[in-house]
Enzyme design. Structure first.
Site, PDB file in Angstrom:
ATOM      1  N   HIS A  92      -3.423  -5.073   4.578  1.00 18.71           N
ATOM      2  CA  HIS A  92      -3.203  -6.006   5.694  1.00 18.71           C
ATOM      3  C   HIS A  92      -4.427  -6.125   6.611  1.00 18.71           C
ATOM      4  O   HIS A  92      -4.529  -7.078   7.366  1.00 18.71           O
ATOM      5  CB  HIS A  92      -1.931  -5.669   6.480  1.00 18.71           C
ATOM      6  CG  HIS A  92      -2.029  -4.428   7.289  1.00 18.71           C
ATOM      7  ND1 HIS A  92      -1.634  -3.220   6.829  1.00 18.71           N
ATOM      8  CD2 HIS A  92      -2.502  -4.225   8.532  1.00 18.71           C
ATOM      9  CE1 HIS A  92      -1.854  -2.315   7.758  1.00 18.71           C
ATOM     10  NE2 HIS A  92      -2.380  -2.890   8.801  1.00 18.71           N
ATOM     11  N   LYS A 151       0.855  -1.192   0.000  1.00 16.12           N
ATOM     12  CA  LYS A 151       0.000   0.000   0.000  1.00 16.12           C
ATOM     13  C   LYS A 151       0.888   1.238   0.000  1.00 16.12           C
ATOM     14  O   LYS A 151       2.035   1.132   0.449  1.00 16.12           O
ATOM     15  CB  LYS A 151      -0.934  -0.017   1.193  1.00 16.12           C
ATOM     16  CG  LYS A 151      -0.292   0.428   2.517  1.00 16.12           C
ATOM     17  CD  LYS A 151      -1.321   0.821   3.530  1.00 16.12           C
ATOM     18  CE  LYS A 151      -0.806   1.951   4.385  1.00 16.12           C
ATOM     19  NZ  LYS A 151      -1.621   2.309   5.507  1.00 16.12           N
ATOM     20  N   LYS A 197      -6.246  10.172  13.913  1.00 20.36           N
ATOM     21  CA  LYS A 197      -5.103  10.049  14.817  1.00 20.36           C
ATOM     22  C   LYS A 197      -5.324  10.945  16.031  1.00 20.36           C
ATOM     23  O   LYS A 197      -6.090  11.905  15.977  1.00 20.36           O
ATOM     24  CB  LYS A 197      -3.826  10.503  14.111  1.00 20.36           C
ATOM     25  CG  LYS A 197      -3.351   9.499  13.086  1.00 20.36           C
ATOM     26  CD  LYS A 197      -1.918   9.744  12.721  1.00 20.36           C
ATOM     27  CE  LYS A 197      -1.388   8.621  11.876  1.00 20.36           C
ATOM     28  NZ  LYS A 197      -1.248   7.345  12.590  1.00 20.36           N
ATOM     29  N   ASP A 212      -4.482   7.375   3.908  1.00 21.40           N
ATOM     30  CA  ASP A 212      -3.762   6.415   4.748  1.00 21.40           C
ATOM     31  C   ASP A 212      -4.666   5.275   5.215  1.00 21.40           C
ATOM     32  O   ASP A 212      -4.229   4.124   5.295  1.00 21.40           O
ATOM     33  CB  ASP A 212      -3.186   7.153   5.970  1.00 21.40           C
ATOM     34  CG  ASP A 212      -2.346   6.244   6.849  1.00 21.40           C
ATOM     35  OD1 ASP A 212      -1.543   5.467   6.295  1.00 21.40           O
ATOM     36  OD2 ASP A 212      -2.485   6.290   8.087  1.00 21.40           O
ATOM     37  N   LYS A 270      -6.438  -9.710   8.867  1.00 22.91           N
ATOM     38  CA  LYS A 270      -6.725  -9.746  10.306  1.00 22.91           C
ATOM     39  C   LYS A 270      -7.784 -10.800  10.607  1.00 22.91           C
ATOM     40  O   LYS A 270      -8.737 -10.974   9.858  1.00 22.91           O
ATOM     41  CB  LYS A 270      -7.211  -8.373  10.786  1.00 22.91           C
ATOM     42  CG  LYS A 270      -6.105  -7.346  10.877  1.00 22.91           C
ATOM     43  CD  LYS A 270      -6.671  -6.023  11.333  1.00 22.91           C
ATOM     44  CE  LYS A 270      -5.630  -4.931  11.252  1.00 22.91           C
ATOM     45  NZ  LYS A 270      -4.716  -4.919  12.381  1.00 22.91           N
ATOM     46  N   GLU A 321      -7.216   5.974  16.554  1.00 20.91           N
ATOM     47  CA  GLU A 321      -5.999   5.684  17.312  1.00 20.91           C
ATOM     48  C   GLU A 321      -5.559   6.906  18.106  1.00 20.91           C
ATOM     49  O   GLU A 321      -5.786   8.038  17.696  1.00 20.91           O
ATOM     50  CB  GLU A 321      -4.877   5.155  16.424  1.00 20.91           C
ATOM     51  CG  GLU A 321      -4.506   6.014  15.258  1.00 20.91           C
ATOM     52  CD  GLU A 321      -3.423   5.366  14.392  1.00 20.91           C
ATOM     53  OE1 GLU A 321      -2.819   4.368  14.798  1.00 20.91           O
ATOM     54  OE2 GLU A 321      -3.166   5.913  13.304  1.00 20.91           O
ATOM     55  N   HIS A 337      -8.180   0.578   3.903  1.00 19.11           N
ATOM     56  CA  HIS A 337      -8.580  -0.351   4.973  1.00 19.11           C
ATOM     57  C   HIS A 337     -10.072  -0.257   5.302  1.00 19.11           C
ATOM     58  O   HIS A 337     -10.771  -1.261   5.416  1.00 19.11           O
ATOM     59  CB  HIS A 337      -7.780  -0.087   6.240  1.00 19.11           C
ATOM     60  CG  HIS A 337      -6.305  -0.143   6.042  1.00 19.11           C
ATOM     61  ND1 HIS A 337      -5.709  -1.076   5.248  1.00 19.11           N
ATOM     62  CD2 HIS A 337      -5.300   0.633   6.513  1.00 19.11           C
ATOM     63  CE1 HIS A 337      -4.393  -0.888   5.245  1.00 19.11           C
ATOM     64  NE2 HIS A 337      -4.128   0.151   6.000  1.00 19.11           N
TER      65      HIS A 337
HETATM   66  P1  NDP Z   1      11.794   2.060   3.519  1.00 20.81           P
HETATM   67  O1  NDP Z   1      12.004   3.442   3.038  1.00 20.81           O
HETATM   68  O2  NDP Z   1      12.258   1.684   4.875  1.00 20.81           O
HETATM   69  O3  NDP Z   1      12.482   1.037   2.498  1.00 20.81           O
HETATM   70  C1  NDP Z   1      12.297   1.161   1.130  1.00 20.81           C
HETATM   71  C2  NDP Z   1      13.200   0.215   0.387  1.00 20.81           C
HETATM   72  O4  NDP Z   1      13.203   0.592  -0.982  1.00 20.81           O
HETATM   73  C3  NDP Z   1      14.653   0.248   0.854  1.00 20.81           C
HETATM   74  O5  NDP Z   1      15.201  -1.040   0.740  1.00 20.81           O
HETATM   75  C4  NDP Z   1      15.270   1.178  -0.171  1.00 20.81           C
HETATM   76  O6  NDP Z   1      16.640   0.952  -0.346  1.00 20.81           O
HETATM   77  C5  NDP Z   1      14.554   0.797  -1.415  1.00 20.81           C
HETATM   78  N1  NDP Z   1      14.631   1.858  -2.427  1.00 20.81           N
HETATM   79  C6  NDP Z   1      14.353   3.169  -2.272  1.00 20.81           C
HETATM   80  N2  NDP Z   1      14.553   3.826  -3.432  1.00 20.81           N
HETATM   81  C7  NDP Z   1      14.973   2.899  -4.331  1.00 20.81           C
HETATM   82  C8  NDP Z   1      15.343   2.955  -5.705  1.00 20.81           C
HETATM   83  N3  NDP Z   1      15.294   4.091  -6.390  1.00 20.81           N
HETATM   84  N4  NDP Z   1      15.706   1.806  -6.303  1.00 20.81           N
HETATM   85  C9  NDP Z   1      15.733   0.641  -5.625  1.00 20.81           C
HETATM   86  N5  NDP Z   1      15.421   0.523  -4.321  1.00 20.81           N
HETATM   87  C10 NDP Z   1      15.025   1.646  -3.686  1.00 20.81           C
HETATM   88  O7  NDP Z   1      10.254   1.745   3.323  1.00 20.81           O
HETATM   89  P2  NDP Z   1       9.361   0.669   4.094  1.00 20.81           P
HETATM   90  O8  NDP Z   1      10.114  -0.608   4.176  1.00 20.81           O
HETATM   91  O9  NDP Z   1       8.856   1.268   5.333  1.00 20.81           O
HETATM   92  O10 NDP Z   1       8.100   0.534   3.134  1.00 20.81           O
HETATM   93  C11 NDP Z   1       8.131  -0.214   1.934  1.00 20.81           C
HETATM   94  C12 NDP Z   1       6.728  -0.268   1.377  1.00 20.81           C
HETATM   95  O11 NDP Z   1       5.870  -0.914   2.305  1.00 20.81           O
HETATM   96  C13 NDP Z   1       6.109   1.108   1.124  1.00 20.81           C
HETATM   97  O12 NDP Z   1       5.334   1.058  -0.024  1.00 20.81           O
HETATM   98  C14 NDP Z   1       5.220   1.328   2.335  1.00 20.81           C
HETATM   99  O13 NDP Z   1       4.116   2.163   2.017  1.00 20.81           O
HETATM  100  C15 NDP Z   1       4.755  -0.095   2.616  1.00 20.81           C
HETATM  101  N6  NDP Z   1       4.385  -0.323   3.998  1.00 20.81           N
HETATM  102  C16 NDP Z   1       5.311  -0.170   5.003  1.00 20.81           C
HETATM  103  C17 NDP Z   1       4.962  -0.422   6.315  1.00 20.81           C
HETATM  104  C18 NDP Z   1       5.933  -0.287   7.432  1.00 20.81           C
HETATM  105  O14 NDP Z   1       5.532  -0.470   8.583  1.00 20.81           O
HETATM  106  N7  NDP Z   1       7.198   0.025   7.167  1.00 20.81           N
HETATM  107  C19 NDP Z   1       3.585  -0.854   6.667  1.00 20.81           C
HETATM  108  C20 NDP Z   1       2.713  -1.017   5.534  1.00 20.81           C
HETATM  109  C21 NDP Z   1       3.123  -0.756   4.264  1.00 20.81           C
HETATM  110  P3  NDP Z   1      17.720   1.897   0.413  1.00 20.81           P
HETATM  111  O15 NDP Z   1      17.597   1.534   1.861  1.00 20.81           O
HETATM  112  O16 NDP Z   1      18.990   1.510  -0.189  1.00 20.81           O
HETATM  113  O17 NDP Z   1      17.277   3.310   0.114  1.00 20.81           O
END
Ligand code: NDP
Length: 512
Positions: free
Chosen positions: A177, A147, A345, A234, A181, A215, A239
């Site tokens: 997600h 998402k 929120k 969001d 649930k 929340e 959801h």
């Molecule tokens: P992060 O920013 O922590 O991680 C994103 C990832 O994408 C990193 O591995 C990053 O690599 C990589 N990335 C960023 N830019 C590029 C690029 N140009 N090319 C290749 N790789 C790239 O995000 P999250 O893990 O938090 O979230 C990921 C997805 O999951 C999002 O769509 C978010 O909306 C969704 N999501 C996240 C939740 C959470 O709790 N975190 C919950 C629900 C959904 P690098 O570290 O090298 O920049």
């Protein structure tokens, strides 16, 4: 002797965005637990893909920390198997770079896009251009999209077109997600496996429906994402619209993924949301100002700043932290029953629930027996106090409000609450991600969002965003119930919003 059937080849889970928060905190702990519990094959292969220069050993160290910190500790057997089969591939999201994944994905493979949402389309295109979407020799290929699915109806349409340029709809698994649930699935069973429930699940018995996700939390470091998104994008568009669709859909004739999804799409198509003309009444937005909130588990309420005073938030931001919509469904089951959805929120409680207000019973003849118990308050069930409630948070509970006779000589009535809390749900404690990963590998699409479903949800919500391009959200005090709805949001005779404060304990469930 019957010929022996060879076991299916193990699945490969490629995680693009493997260095991110989602992978470390949620995905990998979930995969590890499922392997430990025998719900995913022991020889499941994990392939991390990201830009960071990492060795497979360094990648595994990160995953191990994720499991230790967020997954309740390492299972030695599962970890040994997963780490023996894991690999890390470095690269960006161009077709040339992702081609390096080909030797790792010769069997059935999932490509999980744990990437920033702007990269979902380009990543899907790069994988397809590199030939990785092609299914050969019975080896399926599945693409998982996190998402949010677009930030508007237009961007969601564009993303859908980008995905389907290289992948078939049946290969695309869009995560919401909430669908993973326990209570959402319980809602389907409660509705469809109990004759008494299905009998009242219509406009003859239900006066209105309220769907709430409240929340007390604020931004918790997610300001960059949240200030772009706001409460409607969001929570509500995805959801809460899913909870709405599951509540309002027609009963499917078979318990099968595609049928469930079709029924959800059908009810979304029959749904009217705000329009340019009525958005001032049917779409409500708010933004919290400084106040005090009581966080679960904390002894005292704490003072919190207003949204515009939060660190890193631009002081002139227009983002809403509360959104509510009124919807109506033009079909035989629900005609004339408004559905009210809200999420916010920094509210006065942490509550996620679906509450159906029952129409009152015919006026009770008991009230003409005042001589039996003069002064008794027999006016029960006519003030909007009778509900069927399905609560997802803070506990997984089904409540049915009813009327009973108060013990004693007189004919006095009282309201009682029949409460069933699913303690098993807490004990089993499988997360939504765990449920969804099992279904993903099994190819069961029922708990994933189909493309046309996401687009219908956007069609319903977009007019609210359009109306909100001007003006400002209504302020509400942090720790409160949120902004007052405008006159007309609730039709006369309907109960107002139910409180978001914690529900009474089971001991206090009997109320007069
Ligand atoms: P992060 O920013 O922590 O991680 C994103 C990832 O994408 C990193 O591995 C990053 O690599 C990589 N990335 C960023 N830019 C590029 C690029 N140009 N090319 C290749 N790789 C790239 O995000 P999250 O893990 O938090 O979230 C990921 C997805 O999951 C999002 O769509 C978010 O909306 C969704 N999501 C996240 C939740 C959470 O709790 N975190 C919950 C629900 C959904 P690098 O570290 O090298 O920049």
């Amino acid at each position: 002797m019957a010929p022996t059937v060879p076991p299916p080849p193990p699945p490969t889970l490629v995680i693009a965005g493997a260095s991110g928060d989602l992978t470390r905190r949620l995905l990998f702990p979930a995969i590890h637990r499922l392997v430990a519990d025998g719900l995913l094959p022991i020889d499941t292969r994990i392939v991390g893909y990201a830009i960071d220069e990492l060795t497979t050993g360094q990648f595994l160290d990160r995953l191990r920390h994720g499991v230790e910190e967020h997954g309740g500790g390492l299972d030695q057997r599962a970890w040994a198997a997963l780490s023996a089969n894991a690999a890390y591939v470095r690269g960006d999201l161009t077709p040339d770079a992702v081609e390096a994944l080909a030797p790792h994905t010769t069997g059935p493979s999932v490509f999980y896009l744990a990437l920033p949402p702007t990269l979902f389309g380009p990543a899907a295109a790069a994988l397809a251009d590199a030939g990785l979407a092609a299914e050969r020799d019975g080896n399926w290929r599945r693409l998982v999209v996190e998402k949010p699915f677009g930030t508007s109806l237009d961007t969601a349409n564009a993303l859908q077109a980008q995905l389907l340029a290289g992948w078939r709809e049946e290969q695309v698994f869009r995560i919401d997600h909430f669908l993973g649930k326990e209570t959402v699935q319980n809602l389907l069973v409660f509705r469809l496996a109990n004759r008494f429930v299905e009998a009242i699940w219509n406009n003859a018995s239900i006066a209105q429906v309220q769907i709430t996700a409240a929340e007390s939390l604020g931004l918790e470091g997610r300001w960059r994402y949240y200030d772009q998104a706001g409460a409607l994008r969001d929570m509500l568009q995805n959801h809460l619209m899913q909870l709405f669709a599951v509540t309002a859909m027609e009963p499917p004739s078979v318990w099968e993924g595609e049928t469930l999804r079709q029924h959800k799409v059908d009810v979304l198509r029959a749904t009217r949301g705000p329009t340019a003309d009525n958005a001032g009444i049917w779409a409500v937005r708010g933004r919290y100002t400084a106040g005090t909130v009581q966080r679960p588990g904390e002894p005292e309420p704490v003072a919190v700043p207003g949204y515009r005073e939060e660190p890193d938030i631009p002081p002139d931001t227009g983002t809403e932290t509360y959104a509510a919509l009124r919807l109506e469904v033009d079909n035989w089951r629900w005609q004339g029953v408004p559905f009210h959805l809200r999420s916010g929120k920094r509210l006065g409680g942490d509550l996620t629930e679906i509450a159906l207000q029952l129409r009152p019973a015919p006026r009770l003849h008991f009230e003409r027996t005042a001589s039996i118990d003069p002064g008794a308050d027999n006016d029960v069930g006519e003030d909007g106090s009778q509900w069927v409630v399905l609560r997802l948070r803070p506990d997984e509970t089904i409540e049915v409000h009813a009327v009973a006779k108060r013990a004693g000589l007189g004919m006095a009535l009282e309201r009682i609450t029949l409460t069933a809390t699913d303690h098993e749900a807490a004990a089993a404690d499988y997360s939504a991600y765990e449920q969804l990963l099992v279904d993903l590998v099994a190819g069961d699409r029922g708990l994933f969002v189909r493309g046309d479903e996401a687009l219908e949800a956007w069609r319903i919500c977009q007019p609210a965003l359009d109306a909100w391009a001007e003006g400002e959200p209504t302020p509400y005090t942090a720790g409160s119930e949120g902004p007052e709805p405008p006159l007309g949001f609730f039709e006369p005779g309907l109960a107002p919003w139910r409180p978001v404060a914690p529900p009474p304990s089971a001991d206090a469930a009997r109320v007069r």
